[in-house]
Design a protein around this motif. Structure first.
Motif, PDB file in Angstrom:
ATOM      1  N   SER A  90      -6.360   2.571  -0.972  1.00  0.00           N
ATOM      2  CA  SER A  90      -6.992   2.120  -2.823  1.00  0.00           C
ATOM      3  C   SER A  90      -7.804   3.141  -2.958  1.00  0.00           C
ATOM      4  O   SER A  90      -7.642   4.304  -4.230  1.00  0.00           O
ATOM      5  CB  SER A  90      -7.238   1.370  -3.418  1.00  0.00           C
ATOM      6  OG  SER A  90      -7.805   0.463  -2.543  1.00  0.00           O
ATOM      7  N   TYR A 130      -7.762   4.182  -7.046  1.00  0.00           N
ATOM      8  CA  TYR A 130      -7.023   2.587  -7.226  1.00  0.00           C
ATOM      9  C   TYR A 130      -8.974   1.974  -7.317  1.00  0.00           C
ATOM     10  O   TYR A 130      -8.971   1.906  -5.845  1.00  0.00           O
ATOM     11  CB  TYR A 130      -6.175   2.746  -7.364  1.00  0.00           C
ATOM     12  CG  TYR A 130      -4.687   3.442  -8.014  1.00  0.00           C
ATOM     13  CD1 TYR A 130      -4.348   2.743  -8.345  1.00  0.00           C
ATOM     14  CD2 TYR A 130      -5.004   4.947  -7.298  1.00  0.00           C
ATOM     15  CE1 TYR A 130      -3.011   3.504  -9.509  1.00  0.00           C
ATOM     16  CE2 TYR A 130      -3.569   4.977  -8.458  1.00  0.00           C
ATOM     17  CZ  TYR A 130      -2.875   4.908  -8.524  1.00  0.00           C
ATOM     18  OH  TYR A 130      -2.027   5.273  -9.851  1.00  0.00           O
ATOM     19  N   ASP A 154       0.574  -1.081  -0.242  1.00  0.00           N
ATOM     20  CA  ASP A 154      -0.014  -0.150   0.171  1.00  0.00           C
ATOM     21  C   ASP A 154       1.312   0.945  -0.424  1.00  0.00           C
ATOM     22  O   ASP A 154       0.696   2.139  -0.042  1.00  0.00           O
ATOM     23  CB  ASP A 154      -0.558   0.161   0.800  1.00  0.00           C
ATOM     24  CG  ASP A 154      -0.519   0.025   1.837  1.00  0.00           C
ATOM     25  OD1 ASP A 154       0.303  -0.628   2.715  1.00  0.00           O
ATOM     26  OD2 ASP A 154      -1.034   0.003   3.340  1.00  0.00           O
ATOM     27  N   ILE A 163      -5.465  -1.789   2.577  1.00  0.00           N
ATOM     28  CA  ILE A 163      -5.024  -1.208   1.146  1.00  0.00           C
ATOM     29  C   ILE A 163      -5.924  -0.535   0.700  1.00  0.00           C
ATOM     30  O   ILE A 163      -6.530  -0.382  -0.096  1.00  0.00           O
ATOM     31  CB  ILE A 163      -4.694  -2.510  -0.008  1.00  0.00           C
ATOM     32  CG1 ILE A 163      -3.504  -3.374   0.299  1.00  0.00           C
ATOM     33  CG2 ILE A 163      -5.250  -3.088  -1.099  1.00  0.00           C
ATOM     34  CD1 ILE A 163      -3.368  -5.079   0.612  1.00  0.00           C
ATOM     35  N   TRP A 215      -8.407  -1.043  -5.696  1.00  0.00           N
ATOM     36  CA  TRP A 215      -7.639  -2.189  -4.748  1.00  0.00           C
ATOM     37  C   TRP A 215      -6.601  -3.029  -5.111  1.00  0.00           C
ATOM     38  O   TRP A 215      -5.700  -3.163  -5.252  1.00  0.00           O
ATOM     39  CB  TRP A 215      -8.819  -3.640  -3.422  1.00  0.00           C
ATOM     40  CG  TRP A 215      -9.580  -4.357  -3.513  1.00  0.00           C
ATOM     41  CD1 TRP A 215     -10.419  -4.228  -4.970  1.00  0.00           C
ATOM     42  CD2 TRP A 215      -8.515  -5.505  -4.552  1.00  0.00           C
ATOM     43  NE1 TRP A 215     -10.747  -5.320  -5.414  1.00  0.00           N
ATOM     44  CE2 TRP A 215      -9.771  -6.303  -4.798  1.00  0.00           C
ATOM     45  CE3 TRP A 215      -7.640  -5.746  -3.986  1.00  0.00           C
ATOM     46  CZ2 TRP A 215      -9.598  -7.687  -4.977  1.00  0.00           C
ATOM     47  CZ3 TRP A 215      -7.484  -7.347  -3.983  1.00  0.00           C
ATOM     48  CH2 TRP A 215      -8.523  -8.342  -4.474  1.00  0.00           C
ATOM     49  N   PHE A 243      -4.115  -1.254  -7.092  1.00  0.00           N
ATOM     50  CA  PHE A 243      -3.427  -0.398  -6.328  1.00  0.00           C
ATOM     51  C   PHE A 243      -2.346  -1.238  -5.398  1.00  0.00           C
ATOM     52  O   PHE A 243      -1.170  -0.504  -5.801  1.00  0.00           O
ATOM     53  CB  PHE A 243      -4.372   0.383  -5.499  1.00  0.00           C
ATOM     54  CG  PHE A 243      -3.681   1.184  -4.148  1.00  0.00           C
ATOM     55  CD1 PHE A 243      -3.812   2.641  -4.383  1.00  0.00           C
ATOM     56  CD2 PHE A 243      -2.994   0.508  -2.955  1.00  0.00           C
ATOM     57  CE1 PHE A 243      -2.974   3.234  -3.573  1.00  0.00           C
ATOM     58  CE2 PHE A 243      -2.500   1.635  -1.918  1.00  0.00           C
ATOM     59  CZ  PHE A 243      -2.200   2.887  -1.781  1.00  0.00           C
TER      60      PHE A 243
END
Length: 393
Positions: free
Chosen positions: A79, A84, A34, A75, A86, A89
């Motif tokens: 994300s 994004y 992440d 995450i 996930w 990302f």
């Protein structure tokens, strides 16, 4: 005397013995992708990089597995905040991690596995734990019942109160009313709105954190392994919980013969961490310093001795790396012959005493530069550098 390592299980240095002759199974907890990696991450992964190289020197075949925790609360939150998907990302930051670690010359894990790829095994193990009475289902969320595992807490050595407080700090909810015990932990989490889910016997959901590693180890390395590694902060609750669920499922103990943990790297008086933002990023360091300098800095500290990064450290490490390069340029051809000085071997056998090993390398480098080194000492110098993963180019 052979290799001796500190075992967090027994809380002492022990002679290393593998389950199978001449073969070692090693699992190291990997990243949650992440963000970019910092120097503390590199300290952990280069420590195990050196362990692998030394085990191979000793004649072991090393089966090295590392995971990617590619489904996780952090995450999903980060994300979404970044706009994004996930999965995209996570893929982005996995790429950055691999690029940085490749630049540092690490030995890449084989296999290198993702938690999302182990979902069928995770479900199989959770089903087995439920059937054996170690887990209970509350409205689609499955918990591990720590009261059913008498050794819970032995790895960390923490009291119940300390474990409760620490679990709260690290993302668990001891006050969850569905729990029978505040320390019970989630192995399967009921689906939440707008989150990725997988079908299971308990309804749609996703795995808990701890069960991911247990499942990936079981699927790829078997029911027992030789060494389980990671950062010091993973002792509790992560590795404690892994032991509980793995041994409860397989009926075999110990889950891992050795647990090895790398200390926190500090900066600004605090543990280097994403949550505090006190980070020294590997990618940034590589803009100004060589990979050998970064490796030198990290290996000049023992993996179990706490230390704090200071801005002048990299300059000193680069000076040491430049000294090595100068000595290498004066050596005869760098052939593949391996001949290590006994003092170097003794240092490595003593719980990977890399600071002592680097002292010897520096002494040999100076001797070479002064034109006082024999051909045998040149070979020892080159061999020692190779074993610790330094680039000879």
């Amino acid at each position: 005397m052979g290799l001796r390592l500190y075992n967090s299980l027994g809380k002492k240095i022990e002679e290393f013995r593998s389950i199978k002759d001449n073969e070692v199974s090693l699992y190291v907890c990997g990243i949650t992708p992440d963000a970019a990696i910092h120097l503390g991450h590199a300290f952990t992964y280069l420590t195990f990089d050196v362990l692998i190289r030394y085990l191979r020197f000793l004649g072991y075949r090393v089966n090295y597995l590392q995971n990617i925790t590619d489904i996780d609360d952090d995450i999903l939150v980060r994300s979404k905040k970044a706009g994004y998907d996930w999965k995209e990302f996570g893929d982005k930051w996995v790429g950055v991690f691999e690029k940085n670690m490749d630049a540092l010359g690490w030995i890449k894990p084989d296999p290198y596995v993702r938690a999302t790829g182990a979902i069928p095994t995770i479900i199989k193990i959770v089903e087995g734990l439920v059937d054996k009475g170690f887990c209970y289902n509350v409205d689609g969320t499955v918990y591990f019942d720590v009261e059913k595992f008498s050794k819970y807490g032995e790895l960390s050595g923490l009291s119940e109160k300390e474990m409760i407080n620490l679990s709260a700090e690290r993302g668990a909810n001891p006050n969850d009313p569905a729990k029978r015990n505040p320390l019970d932990f989630i192995v399967w989490q009921k689906a939440k709105e707008n989150e990725p889910t997988w079908d299971s016997p308990w309804g749609p959901g996703r795995p808990g954190w701890h069960i991911e590693c247990s499942s990936m180890i079981y699927e790829n390395l078997g029911s027992q392994i030789d060494v389980h590694g990671g950062g010091f902060d993973l002792i509790y609750p992560h590795h404690e919980s892994e032991i509980a669920q793995s041994e409860s499922y397989t009926g075999k103990s110990p889950f891992s013969r050795f647990f090895m943990h790398v200390v926190y790297l500090k900066f600004g008086g605090e543990k280097m961490s994403k949550s505090l933002g006190n980070l020294i990023m590997v990618e940034k360091l590589l803009e100004d310093y060589t990979a050998n300098a970064i490796r030198w800095l990290l290996l000049s500290h023992h993996y179990r001795t706490s230390w704090e990064y200071e801005d002048n450290f990299m300059k000193s490490a680069q000076d040491a790396a430049d000294l090595i390069d100068r000595a290498l340029s004066m050596c005869e051809k760098k052939d593949s012959e391996i001949n290590l000085p006994q003092e170097f071997v003794d240092a490595m056998n003593n719980d990977l005493d890399t600071p002592k090993a680097l002292e010897m390398i520096a002494l040999l480098a100076n001797k070479i530069i002064e034109d006082k080194a024999s051909r045998e000492e040149q070979i020892e110098f080159i061999s020692s550098l190779k074993l610790l993963g330094f680039s000879l180019n």
